[in-house]
Enzyme design. Structure first.
Site, PDB file in Angstrom:
ATOM      1  N   CYS A  91     -20.658 -17.294 -18.204  1.00 38.01           N
ATOM      2  CA  CYS A  91     -21.035 -16.008 -18.795  1.00 38.01           C
ATOM      3  C   CYS A  91     -21.249 -16.142 -20.296  1.00 38.01           C
ATOM      4  O   CYS A  91     -21.352 -15.139 -21.001  1.00 38.01           O
ATOM      5  CB  CYS A  91     -19.975 -14.946 -18.497  1.00 38.01           C
TER       6      CYS A  91
ATOM      7  N   CYS B  89     -25.799   7.735 -15.891  1.00 40.72           N
ATOM      8  CA  CYS B  89     -25.885   6.334 -16.312  1.00 40.72           C
ATOM      9  C   CYS B  89     -26.829   5.632 -15.354  1.00 40.72           C
ATOM     10  O   CYS B  89     -26.526   5.491 -14.165  1.00 40.72           O
ATOM     11  CB  CYS B  89     -24.511   5.673 -16.306  1.00 40.72           C
TER      12      CYS B  89
END
Length: 463
Positions: free
Chosen positions: A415, A178
């Site tokens: 966010c 990843c």
């Protein structure tokens, strides 16, 4: 792109499009009518094309049709690529649903996110900041210090999948690396998959969580049936070999336990060196995944609030004290910081963190901030400054109380640009002005937009 998420379905039509602009989530936008092969009855209809960039001519396959728009996936780039197109660094990009913008140049990602915030502020509140600050940038790889990774055992193939969900799917795709995960964690994925594959109880493991502090790393195994002693011992030996803490979680968060507890409590740690503070946290506690951006974010918040020694600050949705403790450093021993958080466990964590850093001027209270809190003593003390760091739902229920706090300066960390813009409109109605704003690339290569905004109370002039 390294890979395509799915093989093309022959029954779905393909068309050539001229891409005009980007959507808020980073898809190319085109319209029917720009090519002679387009169906006449669709002329003018909007098409959102995954992986396509403005200025490009692409062949795209329609994946979803609705009355007013269609969705498609680029299957071929037919001319020169956009100057903003880059090669994705991850071999799983295009299948794994974790990242959606690795094909877009990092500067263009930042520009898109600022445009999203600007658009939402204008649409929902009719305002813009007096000043746009420089964006807070992230490392382009290895930036995530925690991840939840799905586990699925396929008995017919005797194969265990360790990976993330595919784009818009519940199906797991196997990953062996990843690119946005901390390198040491990423490099451990093949070894971890082999370990889980060897367990007798592998069919009973739902997911694993990796978390990294400044000094420690934890492995949490979520299992739905009890693991036998041999499996637990294998996990233990793996953790000892890696120097990791091992946790098992058979049910809800309350069932979490550390294996070999004699080695220490359920704690990891991270520091914000600019403020000389150190935080302890559990593997299940919420912490910011991007350490580099988090440190810059906290520093900017404190700078924007321009705190003086002896001032009083209210920190709403304070969590384990990520902002509260640095704020306490800023106001000094004669000041006061009040942190409020719904979770009693996180309030206790914040209290413990304040004690370990000798910050007696910080105190914490448990309160569901979506409910009436006006009767609590902390809500009626008056504050010089306010910091709000809400979840995606925003802080709409709190906005009606803001005038009672008396804060001259408010920093709002968001966010979700839509709820920030909505709440900003209410703050303006209460006599605050949006002075400064910036986007923060907390989740680079994704469409998630983190931002920070400074509001100041407009001084009333008495005749």
């Amino acid at each position: 792109m390294k890979q395509q998420a799915k093989s093309r379905k022959p029954q779905q039509p393909e068309y050539i499009f001229q891409v005009e602009t980007l959507s808020h989530e980073g898809r190319g936008i085109a319209h029917y009518g720009s090519h002679p092969d387009h169906p006449a009855d669709k002329h003018g209809k909007k098409v959102f094309i995954r992986y396509a960039l403005p200025g490009e001519t692409v062949k795209a396959q329609i994946t979803h049709e609705a009355k007013r728009l269609e969705e498609a996936e680029m299957v071929a780039l037919l001319a020169e690529p956009s100057a903003n197109r880059v090669e994705a660094v991850c071999p799983h990009y295009g299948i794994c649903g974790g990242c959606s913008m690795q094909h877009i140049h990092p500067d263009e990602q930042i520009c898109l996110k600022q445009n999203v915030l600007q658009s939402h502020l204008q649409h929902f509140a009719g305002i813009q900041p007096e000043q746009w600050l420089e964006p807070i940038r992230s490392l382009q790889s290895d930036y995530r210090r925690r991840a939840r990774i799905g586990v699925r055992y396929l008995p017919k193939q005797d194969r265990l999948i360790l990976g993330f969900r595919e784009h818009h799917s519940n199906r797991l795709t196997s990953i062996h690396t990843c690119s946005v995960l901390d390198k040491k964690l990423s490099d451990s994925l093949p070894e971890l998959r082999n370990l889980l594959q060897s367990l007798k109880g592998k069919a009973h493991i739902g997911h694993v969580e990796l978390a990294k502090g400044d000094y420690e790393t934890s492995l949490l195994v979520r299992h739905i049936e009890k693991l036998n002693n041999a499996d637990v011992n294998q996990l233990r030996q793996f953790a000892l070999h890696k120097g990791w803490q091992l946790y098992l979680q058979p049910k809800g968060p309350e069932s979490l336990r550390r294996i070999d507890e004699e080695q220490g409590a359920m704690r990891l740690h991270y520091a914000l060196n600019a403020f000389d503070v150190n935080f302890a946290f559990s593997p299940l506690d919420f912490t910011q995944v991007n350490a580099t951006v988090n440190e810059q974010m906290v520093q900017l918040a404190c700078e924007l609030l321009q705190l003086q020694q002896g001032e009083r600050v209210l920190d709403l949705f304070c969590g384990l004290g990520n902002f509260s403790l640095p704020l306490a450093r800023c106001v000094g021993a004669k000041g006061q910081v009040v942190g409020v958080e719904a979770s009693e466990e996180m309030v206790q964590r914040a209290t413990d963190n304040a004690k370990r850093n000798n910050l007696v001027q910080a105190s914490f209270f448990s309160q569901d901030l979506t409910k009436d809190f006006s009767h609590h003593s902390w809500a009626n003390q008056g504050f010089d400054a306010l910091l709000i760091d809400p979840p995606r739902a925003g802080a709409y229920e709190i906005m009606q109380y803001v005038p009672n706090f008396g804060a001259k300066r408010i920093v709002y960390v968001s966010c979700n640009p839509a709820t920030l813009a909505r709440d900003a409109g209410v703050l303006v109605q209460h006599g605050y002005q949006l002075k400064k704003a910036a986007v923060m690339d907390m989740f680079t290569h994704t469409e998630h937009v983190e931002s920070i905004a400074l509001f100041e109370k407009i001084q009333e002039i008495n005749d």
